[in-house]
Design an enzyme around this catalytic site. Structure first.
Site, mmCIF file in Angstrom:
data_model
loop_
_atom_site.group_PDB
_atom_site.id
_atom_site.type_symbol
_atom_site.label_atom_id
_atom_site.label_comp_id
_atom_site.label_asym_id
_atom_site.label_seq_id
_atom_site.Cartn_x
_atom_site.Cartn_y
_atom_site.Cartn_z
ATOM 1 N N ARG A 1 0.783 -1.139 0.133
ATOM 2 C CA ARG A 1 0.108 0.083 0.039
ATOM 3 C C ARG A 1 0.713 1.343 0.027
ATOM 4 N NH1 ARG A 1 -4.357 -2.869 3.738
ATOM 5 N NH2 ARG A 1 -6.065 -3.237 2.110
ATOM 6 N N SER B 1 -19.801 -2.093 0.873
ATOM 7 C CA SER B 1 -18.927 -0.884 0.288
ATOM 8 C C SER B 1 -17.906 -1.356 -0.772
ATOM 9 C CB SER B 1 -17.858 -0.683 1.467
ATOM 10 O OG SER B 1 -16.913 0.022 1.013
ATOM 11 N N HIS C 1 -22.451 2.652 5.169
ATOM 12 C CA HIS C 1 -22.597 3.230 3.822
ATOM 13 C C HIS C 1 -24.019 3.851 3.423
ATOM 14 C CE1 HIS C 1 -18.336 2.572 2.893
ATOM 15 N NE2 HIS C 1 -18.278 1.628 3.412
ATOM 16 N N LYS D 1 -18.207 8.817 7.325
ATOM 17 C CA LYS D 1 -18.389 8.639 5.565
ATOM 18 C C LYS D 1 -19.462 9.963 5.409
ATOM 19 C CE LYS D 1 -16.401 4.183 5.734
ATOM 20 N NZ LYS D 1 -16.371 3.103 6.115
ATOM 21 N N THR E 1 -11.230 3.682 26.761
ATOM 22 C CA THR E 1 -10.536 4.722 25.792
ATOM 23 C C THR E 1 -11.252 6.084 26.134
ATOM 24 O OG1 THR E 1 -10.065 4.798 23.532
ATOM 25 C CG2 THR E 1 -12.096 4.435 24.090
ATOM 26 N N THR F 1 -8.602 -6.475 0.777
ATOM 27 C CA THR F 1 -9.941 -5.835 0.627
ATOM 28 C C THR F 1 -10.933 -6.431 -0.243
ATOM 29 O OG1 THR F 1 -8.609 -3.808 1.317
ATOM 30 C CG2 THR F 1 -10.850 -3.573 0.744
HETATM 31 C C1 LIG Z 1 -15.888 2.069 6.892
HETATM 32 C C2 LIG Z 1 -16.611 0.903 7.296
HETATM 33 C C3 LIG Z 1 -16.726 0.633 8.865
HETATM 34 C C4 LIG Z 1 -15.639 1.488 9.718
HETATM 35 O O1 LIG Z 1 -16.290 2.730 10.015
HETATM 36 P P1 LIG Z 1 -15.273 3.683 10.439
HETATM 37 O O2 LIG Z 1 -15.973 4.714 11.124
HETATM 38 O O3 LIG Z 1 -14.569 4.302 9.259
HETATM 39 O O4 LIG Z 1 -14.121 3.164 11.486
HETATM 40 C C5 LIG Z 1 -17.565 -0.381 9.199
HETATM 41 N N1 LIG Z 1 -18.188 -0.891 8.443
HETATM 42 C C6 LIG Z 1 -18.169 -0.898 7.119
HETATM 43 C C7 LIG Z 1 -18.902 -1.587 6.064
HETATM 44 C C8 LIG Z 1 -17.194 0.167 6.437
HETATM 45 O O5 LIG Z 1 -17.181 0.410 5.142
#
Ligand SMILES: *Cc1c(COP(=O)(O)O)cnc(C)c1O
Length: 407
Positions: A23, A191, A219, A250, A279, A365
């Site tokens: 990457r 995604s 998404h 997102k 955390t 991925t």
């Molecule tokens: C990006 C993603 C996540 C993680 O979300 P983040 O807020 O980026 O950690 C979880 N599930 C799916 C399907 C994703 O595409």
């Protein structure tokens, strides 16, 4: 005998390189107010303006004036950090207000905010499946890495159903003792494929076999449904989902993740999930930005409509050019290249010759042999941007035989 630790790790990295899936990050400098334009910092130190075609800031909310104003105000009012974990001084009014906003979004009793969508999936699935004695999880084979992480951590038995295959899911449900607790984990929009789950059919099966449903709407939130509640809202199915998980990273343009569900379910996760408890909580400015975006998209359709217009035009142009993209029903357009080095080369050419940034998506991925560009026409792209991108891809596919060979 001394161990050369660096050499050990270098060999691991070399293996990734040999497989063509090393990457390389592209360094961006986003320009507030000019998305999808950004400055690209090239490895040679030069800087130039490019157009982003692989961002998840689907609606441009990361730069929306309402969102920036909320973040600025919270930063100036409260400072940078939250100052603690949720339990020890780190619960601010911004957490409480955002969780109320999310419960309302999905018409659920409660919501819980996590550091990210990844942490939300890992923490919630890991906890829920662990707390249910002898639980069996039914998981779509294309579920996100964060869900897989959570399910693994729960130590619960897991049965994987073929992607979006409700017949296979039913077969598996049938095979398990009716008395055992069951959890079906799936996504609304996948995604990397851009397709959408048969949510209604899965809810029907969940009802028939008395299973809980856990839906990743990462998404979907902000993008689908009259108030941005996701695909389940659009289909009128939100009330049939036990846990809806989402992200602010997102369509909401910020960062952080969340779950919504019944009060007992959310309270159980709040009480047991390590990755929630141990955390530092998210800072006020991020939460204020997230809430401003969530609330804005509950009432504004302008961004969703602009994105839809761009996506439709883009798909239409790619279809006419006979390019090999996956025809899902969502806003995501995966353009298949099919070979990792070639995929990287296409991406490099786009950046070098056309100032277009689309990161190659390689194994792990996506499966080997299906390497792709995952393209997103956002609300912020202009019609000219969309036409230029489609025209560029058509030209590239027509002038490189290797690319056509895949289709
Ligand atoms: C990006 C993603 C996540 C993680 O979300 P983040 O807020 O980026 O950690 C979880 N599930 C799916 C399907 C994703 O595409």
């Amino acid at each position: 005998m001394t161990i050369d630790y660096d050499r050990e790790f270098q060999q691991c990295v070399d293996k990734v390189k040999q497989e063509g899936r090393y990457r390389v990050f592209a360094t961006m400098e986003r320009i507030a107010g000019r998305f999808p334009r950004a400055k690209y910092h090239a490895p040679d130190g030069s800087v130039r303006e490019i157009t982003i075609w692989c961002s998840n800031d689907y609606l441009g909310m990361g730069q929306h004036p309402v969102v920036l104003k909320a973040a600025h105000e919270a930063l100036d009012a409260c400072g940078a950090g939250a100052g603690g974990t949720r339990n020890i001084s780190g619960t601010t009014r911004y957490h409480v207000e955002l969780e109320a906003s999310l419960a309302d979004l999905h018409n659920k009793q409660a919501a819980l905010v996590f550091s990210s969508g990844y942490v939300a999936n890992q923490g919630a699935l890991g906890t829920l499946a662990r707390l249910l004695p002898d639980c069996v999880i039914f998981s779509d084979e294309l579920n996100h890495a964060s869900m897989i992480h959570g399910m693994k951590e729960s130590k619960a038995e897991k049965k994987i159903f073929r992607h979006n295959d409700v017949e296979h899911l039913e077969e598996l449900l049938k095979s398990v003792d009716p008395k055992r607790p069951k959890l079906i984990a799936f996504e609304s929009v996948y995604s990397m494929e851009g397709d959408i789950a048969p949510i209604k059919e899965i809810c029907d099966l969940a009802e028939k076999y008395n299973a809980m449903t856990y839906l990743d709407e990462v998404h979907g939130v902000g993008l689908y449904g009259p108030r941005g509640g996701g695909v389940a809202e659009q289909m009128g199915l939100m009330d049939r989902i036990d846990v809806i998980e989402g992200t602010f990273g997102k369509a909401y343009g910020a960062m952080g993740g969340f779950i919504t569900g019944s009060a007992p379910v959310v309270d159980a996760v709040r009480s047991y999930a390590s990755s929630f408890i141990f955390t530092t909580s998210l800072p006020p400015a991020v939460l204020a930005a997230a809430r401003a975006a969530v609330e804005h998209l509950k009432v504004s359709d302008v961004e969703r409509m602009r994105m839809r217009r761009n996506v439709e035009l883009f798909k239409d142009l790619l279809t006419r050019a006979d390019l090999p993209f996956l025809r899902g029903e969502s806003h995501i357009v995966p353009l298949i290249v099919g070979e990792p080095n070639c995929c990287r080369e296409v991406s490099d050419m786009l950046l070098r010759d056309y100032n277009i940034y689309a990161q190659p998506i390689n194994f792990p991925t996506v499966p080997k042999g299906t390497e792709r560009l995952r393209l997103t026409a956002t609300a912020a792209h202009s019609i000219e941007d969309v036409r230029f991108m489609a025209g560029t891809l058509e030209h590239m596919w027509n002038s490189h035989h290797a690319l056509r060979a895949v289709a």
